[in-house]
Write an enzyme that holds these catalytic residues in place. Structure first.
Site, PDB file in Angstrom:
ATOM      1  N   LYS A 109      -7.137 -48.627  30.980  1.00  0.00           N
ATOM      2  CA  LYS A 109      -6.438 -48.031  29.836  1.00  0.00           C
ATOM      3  C   LYS A 109      -5.959 -46.626  30.206  1.00  0.00           C
ATOM      4  CE  LYS A 109      -7.351 -45.456  26.439  1.00  0.00           C
ATOM      5  NZ  LYS A 109      -6.105 -44.647  26.435  1.00  0.00           N
ATOM      6  N   GLU A 146     -16.284 -38.742  35.170  1.00  0.00           N
ATOM      7  CA  GLU A 146     -15.767 -37.544  35.829  1.00  0.00           C
ATOM      8  C   GLU A 146     -15.212 -36.679  34.712  1.00  0.00           C
ATOM      9  OE1 GLU A 146     -13.503 -35.041  37.007  1.00  0.00           O
ATOM     10  OE2 GLU A 146     -12.224 -36.465  38.070  1.00  0.00           O
ATOM     11  N   CYS A 156      -9.426 -30.697  36.219  1.00  0.00           N
ATOM     12  CA  CYS A 156     -10.843 -30.587  35.865  1.00  0.00           C
ATOM     13  C   CYS A 156     -11.545 -29.593  36.784  1.00  0.00           C
ATOM     14  CB  CYS A 156     -11.493 -31.957  35.931  1.00  0.00           C
ATOM     15  SG  CYS A 156     -11.028 -32.869  37.385  1.00  0.00           S
TER      16      CYS A 156
HETATM   17  P1  NAI Z   1      -9.947 -37.250  26.228  1.00  0.00           P
HETATM   18  O1  NAI Z   1     -11.255 -37.203  26.890  1.00  0.00           O
HETATM   19  O2  NAI Z   1      -9.915 -37.441  24.734  1.00  0.00           O
HETATM   20  O3  NAI Z   1      -9.012 -38.397  26.863  1.00  0.00           O
HETATM   21  C1  NAI Z   1      -9.192 -38.966  28.131  1.00  0.00           C
HETATM   22  C2  NAI Z   1      -9.082 -40.479  28.022  1.00  0.00           C
HETATM   23  O4  NAI Z   1     -10.111 -40.946  27.166  1.00  0.00           O
HETATM   24  C3  NAI Z   1      -7.774 -40.986  27.418  1.00  0.00           C
HETATM   25  O5  NAI Z   1      -7.410 -42.197  28.046  1.00  0.00           O
HETATM   26  C4  NAI Z   1      -8.156 -41.258  25.987  1.00  0.00           C
HETATM   27  O6  NAI Z   1      -7.354 -42.242  25.372  1.00  0.00           O
HETATM   28  C5  NAI Z   1      -9.573 -41.759  26.149  1.00  0.00           C
HETATM   29  N1  NAI Z   1     -10.413 -41.614  24.951  1.00  0.00           N
HETATM   30  C6  NAI Z   1     -10.362 -40.643  24.004  1.00  0.00           C
HETATM   31  N2  NAI Z   1     -11.284 -40.884  23.059  1.00  0.00           N
HETATM   32  C7  NAI Z   1     -11.931 -42.012  23.408  1.00  0.00           C
HETATM   33  C8  NAI Z   1     -12.986 -42.771  22.818  1.00  0.00           C
HETATM   34  N3  NAI Z   1     -13.550 -42.396  21.670  1.00  0.00           N
HETATM   35  N4  NAI Z   1     -13.417 -43.882  23.456  1.00  0.00           N
HETATM   36  C9  NAI Z   1     -12.857 -44.261  24.618  1.00  0.00           C
HETATM   37  N5  NAI Z   1     -11.850 -43.602  25.208  1.00  0.00           N
HETATM   38  C10 NAI Z   1     -11.383 -42.486  24.614  1.00  0.00           C
HETATM   39  O7  NAI Z   1      -9.178 -35.927  26.600  1.00  0.00           O
HETATM   40  P2  NAI Z   1      -7.973 -35.225  25.813  1.00  0.00           P
HETATM   41  O8  NAI Z   1      -8.219 -35.265  24.345  1.00  0.00           O
HETATM   42  O9  NAI Z   1      -6.715 -35.778  26.302  1.00  0.00           O
HETATM   43  O10 NAI Z   1      -8.141 -33.744  26.339  1.00  0.00           O
HETATM   44  C11 NAI Z   1      -9.152 -32.910  25.770  1.00  0.00           C
HETATM   45  C12 NAI Z   1      -9.773 -32.042  26.790  1.00  0.00           C
HETATM   46  O11 NAI Z   1     -10.466 -32.853  27.706  1.00  0.00           O
HETATM   47  C13 NAI Z   1      -8.817 -31.241  27.651  1.00  0.00           C
HETATM   48  O12 NAI Z   1      -8.427 -30.059  27.014  1.00  0.00           O
HETATM   49  C14 NAI Z   1      -9.673 -30.992  28.848  1.00  0.00           C
HETATM   50  O13 NAI Z   1     -10.535 -29.927  28.597  1.00  0.00           O
HETATM   51  C15 NAI Z   1     -10.484 -32.261  28.984  1.00  0.00           C
HETATM   52  N6  NAI Z   1      -9.903 -33.198  29.957  1.00  0.00           N
HETATM   53  C16 NAI Z   1     -10.496 -33.303  31.188  1.00  0.00           C
HETATM   54  C17 NAI Z   1      -9.947 -34.125  32.151  1.00  0.00           C
HETATM   55  C18 NAI Z   1     -10.539 -34.259  33.486  1.00  0.00           C
HETATM   56  O14 NAI Z   1      -9.819 -34.519  34.444  1.00  0.00           O
HETATM   57  N7  NAI Z   1     -11.840 -34.160  33.637  1.00  0.00           N
HETATM   58  C19 NAI Z   1      -8.706 -34.860  31.909  1.00  0.00           C
HETATM   59  C20 NAI Z   1      -8.194 -34.736  30.566  1.00  0.00           C
HETATM   60  C21 NAI Z   1      -8.785 -33.917  29.649  1.00  0.00           C
END
Ligand code: NAI
Ligand code: MG
Length: 530
Positions: free
Chosen positions: A227, A302, A337
């Site tokens: 996804k 991660e 990240c």
């Molecule tokens: P997120 O963690 O909400 O999204 C990442 C993935 O998780 C997306 O595919 C999203 O659809 C999915 N997701 C979201 N809620 C979920 C749930 N309840 N169950 C299963 N999957 C779910 O991140 P978001 O909202 O895009 O960004 C928020 C913050 O997260 C950013 O500001 C940053 O600090 C951090 N982040 C860290 C990343 C990394 O590479 N470690 C990448 C993206 C965001």
């Protein structure tokens, strides 16, 4: 827990399909901006209806619903993709299960499997220009960056993992069995694939994160439901076409677009998924862990970071350190990240380094990713724009000093100014929390005794940087840092062969390198009585 209220909120007037290369989009064209300069090939691809890949077939969402995908440079809609939900995930998981239990994938020799994985890498390189353009349009990053980093790194990951398909070995183990004197046994271990794997990826490196996840899963013989992030689903769908072209059997990789709270949550909780691999926020990582508890599926994570980048006054090349510090935070607009978001500098050279990084920040040319002159594109979404500007405002309210930047840039698109902040205190949110934008906080230090506890004073532990000409000190500091990656006199160096992942709340498990194979195999001990 997030709700759907966190979806992109775009004024109704912006909800138009952007004009393509010839100025004729699916929707109305606009007099307000010049047509996007998209190559004809990509323009034609964008216009095709977008479906999920389930069981080798392109399939609309069960509900028929679609959601909009935006160009973050101007908030125009560039495509609509399936707004998938539980039913679509159920179908995709069922297809993956069929492929795993009865399809040709498990009967294939490791050599055949490896060649297919290799071919994915070849096809990514063959389509590199188009993929870079698509990634730039969808995510906002400069096309040239996607072309030299994201796309070739994704190809390289498949090439690297292809080689492992034939090298996943167990051991023969001499056993003693004290309670069976005189008995003889032949004991060995096998490494089996885990089974059906759910993979949930973020938007900061959409294609590359798909590669990091799919490469090892496939090399080890698993079947996948992927996804992609709702902000950037397009390169995963294009990759789906490449997977079919490469000859990956039907159902081995299923790609389902949708939101986290619906499609993502359904995948994480699914009873017939054997493992979930997630990259994203630490907050959602914890939700995934709880969702996985139902059937105790394996979990790898991660997550976020707040990585210290430490410059000592005995650094050999101060300019290289300043450039490295700027790259550590500004690469990919800080949406990394492992971004070096806490710059810690020995007091004697603190002001010089801060001035140097601020100078770099001021020179960065902001613009749409597809513009050849652009050095930094927009943030990925309106949600991310408001998250980053909120942090900027919190920092100002708490009295920090903004050396440069600190605001949104322009009115349209999700641009922010590269920002350097000093005079911070440890309890400020900008010092403690992941901002995920081009915003660095700089702090001076005087003694090593105070430096290391402060560098490690974070719930995260993804990466760290150390700049010094003293090789013994570099190793001592690297050893003391609680981080999954430490870069010495460099930053942001990645390789398919290097394991990547976090200490503490930055995650569970490692991606890439041979360590990732642990995440996608399970050990079976077999004992033969002789
Ligand atoms: P997120 O963690 O909400 O999204 C990442 C993935 O998780 C997306 O595919 C999203 O659809 C999915 N997701 C979201 N809620 C979920 C749930 N309840 N169950 C299963 N999957 C779910 O991140 P978001 O909202 O895009 O960004 C928020 C913050 O997260 C950013 O500001 C940053 O600090 C951090 N982040 C860290 C990343 C990394 O590479 N470690 C990448 C993206 C965001
Ligand atoms: Mg989220």
């Amino acid at each position: 827990m997030k709700t759907t209220a966190s979806r992109p909120r775009i004024a109704a007037s912006a909800r138009k399909i952007a004009p393509t290369h010839n100025g004729h989009g699916n929707g109305e064209s606009s007099a307000r901006r010049a047509p996007l300069k998209i190559s004809p090939h990509l323009g034609a691809w964008l216009k095709k209806p977008k479906h999920n890949l389930i069981g080798g077939k392109w399939t609309p969402a069960a509900s028929g619903k679609l959601f909009d995908v935006f160009n973050p440079a101007d908030a125009w809609v560039i495509a609509r993709v399936p707004d998938s939900d539980k039913e679509d995930i159920n179908r995709a998981v069922a297809a993956a299960r069929r492929a795993f239990e009865t399809g040709p994938w498990r009967r294939m020799t490791p050599s055949e499997r490896g060649k297919l994985v290799w071919r994915i890498g070849d096809l990514i390189l063959q389509n590199a220009d188009e993929l870079a353009e698509l990634e730039s349009l969808d995510n906002g990053k400069p096309r040239a960056v996607a072309r030299v980093a994201d796309v070739p790194l994704a190809a390289d990951l498949f090439h690297y993992m292809a080689g492992w398909a034939t090298k996943i070995e167990g051991n023969t183990i001499p056993i003693s069995v004290p309670y069976a004197p005189g008995a003889q046994f032949h004991a060995f271990t096998l490494r089996d694939p885990v089974g059906v794997v759910g993979q949930i990826i973020p938007w900061n490196f959409p294609l590359l994160m798909a590669a990091w996840k799919l490469g090892p899963a496939l090399a080890c013989g698993n079947c996948v439901v992927l996804k992609p992030a709702e902000q950037t689903p397009l390169s995963a769908l294009r990759l789906g076409e490449i997977l079919l072209e490469a000859g990956i059997p039907e159902g081995v990789v299923n790609i389902v677009t949708g939101f986290g709270e619906t499609a993502g949550a359904a995948l994480a909780v699914h009873e017939d998924v054997d493992k979930v691999a997630f990259t994203g926020s630490t907050e959602v990582g914890k939700i995934i862990v709880r969702a996985a508890a139902g059937n105790l599926k394996k979990v790898s994570l991660e997550l976020g970071g707040k990585s210290p980048n430490i410059i000592f006054k005995d650094v050999g090349d101060l300019n290289a350190a300043i450039n490295g510090a700027a790259n550590a935070i500004f690469f990919n607009h800080g949406q990394c990240c492992c971004a070096g978001s806490r710059l810690m500098v020995e007091r004697d050279i603190f002001e010089d380094v801060v001035a140097g990084v601020a100078e770099q920040a001021k020179k960065i040319k902001l613009g749409p990713g597809l513009d050849a002159a652009t050095e930094m594109g927009p943030l990925v979404s309106e949600e991310q724009l408001s998250r980053v500007t909120n942090y900027m405002n919190q920092g100002k309210q708490s009295g920090a000093c903004y050396v440069t930047g600190g605001d949104r840039s322009g009115e349209r698109g999700y641009f922010v100014q590269p920002t350097v902040i000093k005079d911070v205190k440890p309890d400020m949110s900008i010092v403690r929390e992941e901002i995920f934008g081009p915003v660095v906080v700089a702090e001076p230090f005087t003694k090593p005794e105070e430096l290391l506890p402060r560098a490690n004073q974070t719930p995260y532990g993804l990466a760290a940087g150390v700049w010094t000409g003293d090789i013994a000190k570099a190793h001592r500091v690297a050893a003391a840092l609680k981080a999954g990656t430490v870069w010495i006199n460099c930053y942001n160096v990645f390789d398919s062969a290097l394991p990547f992942g976090g200490y503490k709340q930055s995650g569970w498990g490692r991606e890439m390198g041979h360590e990732v194979l642990e995440q996608y195999t399970q050990t079976k001990a077999v004992v033969v009585g002789l």
